[in-house]
Design an enzyme around this catalytic site. Sequence first.
Site, mmCIF file in Angstrom:
data_model
loop_
_atom_site.group_PDB
_atom_site.id
_atom_site.type_symbol
_atom_site.label_atom_id
_atom_site.label_comp_id
_atom_site.label_asym_id
_atom_site.label_seq_id
_atom_site.Cartn_x
_atom_site.Cartn_y
_atom_site.Cartn_z
ATOM 1 N N ASP A 98 -38.870 18.357 27.787
ATOM 2 C CA ASP A 98 -40.226 18.119 28.266
ATOM 3 C C ASP A 98 -40.611 16.650 28.155
ATOM 4 O O ASP A 98 -40.901 16.161 27.064
ATOM 5 C CB ASP A 98 -41.172 18.995 27.429
ATOM 6 C CG ASP A 98 -42.637 18.819 27.801
ATOM 7 O OD1 ASP A 98 -42.917 18.325 28.914
ATOM 8 O OD2 ASP A 98 -43.489 19.179 26.975
ATOM 9 N N ASP A 282 -43.760 14.660 34.503
ATOM 10 C CA ASP A 282 -43.657 15.688 33.464
ATOM 11 C C ASP A 282 -42.673 16.794 33.855
ATOM 12 O O ASP A 282 -43.003 17.675 34.639
ATOM 13 C CB ASP A 282 -45.049 16.282 33.210
ATOM 14 C CG ASP A 282 -45.050 17.328 32.100
ATOM 15 O OD1 ASP A 282 -44.037 17.441 31.383
ATOM 16 O OD2 ASP A 282 -46.064 18.034 31.958
#
Length: 394
Positions: A98, A282
């Site tokens: 992430d 992201d």
Amino acid sequence: MVSPLVFSLFLFLLSLVHADAGSFAVKAKYNTGYAPNAARSYLRALQKWGGDVPKGLYQVAAIKDEGSQDAIPTKHDREYLSHITFGTPAQSLLMDLDTGSSDVWVFSSETSDDDNGNRSHYYPEQSMTALQIPNATWEISYGDGSAAGGNVWLDLVSIAGVEIQNATVESATYVSEELSDDPIMSGVFGLAYNYTPKMRPVMPSVLSRLSPLLNTSLFTVDLKWHADSEYEFGFLNSSKHIEPIHFVPLMDGAKYWELSFTKFNAANSKLWYLFNWPAIVDTGTTLLLLPTYIVERYYKQVTGAYESPMGWKYPCKSELPDFTIGFASNYTVTVPGKYINYLAFNDSKDSCLGGIQDNGGIEFSILGDIFLKAVFAVFDIRGGQVGFAKKELN
Ligand SMILES: *[C@@H]1O[C@H](CO)[C@@H](O)[C@H](O)[C@H]1NC(C)=O
Ligand SMILES: *[C@@H]1O[C@H](CO)[C@@H](O)[C@H](O)[C@H]1NC(C)=O
Ligand SMILES: *[C@@H]1O[C@H](CO)[C@@H](O)[C@H](O)[C@H]1NC(C)=O
Ligand SMILES: *[C@@H]1O[C@H](CO)[C@@H](O)[C@H](O)[C@H]1NC(C)=O
Ligand SMILES: *[C@@H]1O[C@H](CO)[C@@H](O)[C@H](O)[C@H]1NC(C)=O
Ligand SMILES: *[C@@H]1O[C@H](CO)[C@@H](O)[C@H](O)[C@H]1NC(C)=O
Ligand SMILES: *[C@@H]1O[C@H](CO)[C@@H](O)[C@H](O)[C@H]1NC(C)=O
């Protein structure tokens, strides 16, 4: 009432392929079998970034069976997971890499009431190299009361054979039900640019320990639409792209991989909208989240598109146009329309949910997986920039 949503999930189970000290790759495999709750994915994305949650989304997201019906053949890529090992001897866990967070946290033997999943857990008590940090704790919490938190350990973490000594591993003692609905994921592996830790006292980030071990202080992400995907650490693989890499500097004081884009258009029109929109790159968010202004202009191009409590929907038979954003120096990235079809509902309206959604008023956009599938992306840790390059699209 919302009709049951029905769709299939293609989850990428990543396995290690290449372990050369200083440079390595993490490869993806194709998998099916878990139907996510679409409303909850959108809710989580808004909560992660502090966006306003639309009226009704909580209720829709709370419907348990949402998304758990039989699949229809609409393929989509919700999440990418990779095998990372923890402890000595090595315990293998499927982690969500992430770039939009900086903690490494795991479900563990300390996690109470984790009967939601079938995931692997981290067992610090079975690791010879695990050491608990006395009184250190961590917590993530959201406006709807959902939360996760626990203890902090130091342990050996190994990613494709590269060993990170004394990595800070946040072990969950509790994870609320809403955050544990993905039955396979064992935790989150944060790769954000700057450290915004959820733990006290603050310990060094895992990325800061990994970075000096890399030949070149960068990692690259090649997410693919319905196909194998790959993260590579410590080197630039020239066979991953077909045009030169264009670098975009991070904004001053960026905590995340935050940059700005300067224009957009829909349907490859000649009409460009110009501005300076901040955006965070992201990998941990599935959707492409944009300001209302942009989202409305995009769906204006889609016959029959409408806004629902779950986000923008459209009749599945409508064609989605391409979406292009441009960066300074006139560099553009086009997301093909077919990548923007997030999922299909099996309801009377034959509706589909779009992969472009409203960012709920947050002051930046989120360039999530829907966007990343359209490019080869380079996260340059030392240079403080993100590079994009054209690649072969499937
Ligand atoms: C990384 O560095 C190691 C050790 O210096 C070297 O053996 C290896 O070939 C390098 N890998 C790449 C991809 O440059
Ligand atoms: C869609 O829903 C209808 C009515 O509930 C059902 O008969 C049909 O089998 C479903 N189709 C798929 C592909 O699940
Ligand atoms: C849980 O995992 C085990 C071992 O990997 C597997 O055999 C089993 O089928 C899984 N169960 C479910 C419900 O996914
Ligand atoms: C941990 O907290 C307890 C209770 O607050 C305290 O007595 C103890 O000294 C602390 N230990 C460390 C190492 O800080
Ligand atoms: C890891 O931490 C332990 C305990 O603090 C220490 O003895 C050891 O030297 C550390 N190892 C490295 C490589 O930093
Ligand atoms: C570079 O990328 C190509 C295409 O994805 C892949 O086949 C190759 O293994 C990669 N090279 C390295 C050194 O990982
Ligand atoms: C930007 O690129 C487009 C397409 O390559 C070109 O038509 C346009 O003239 C360029 N604009 C500027 C300001 O360089």
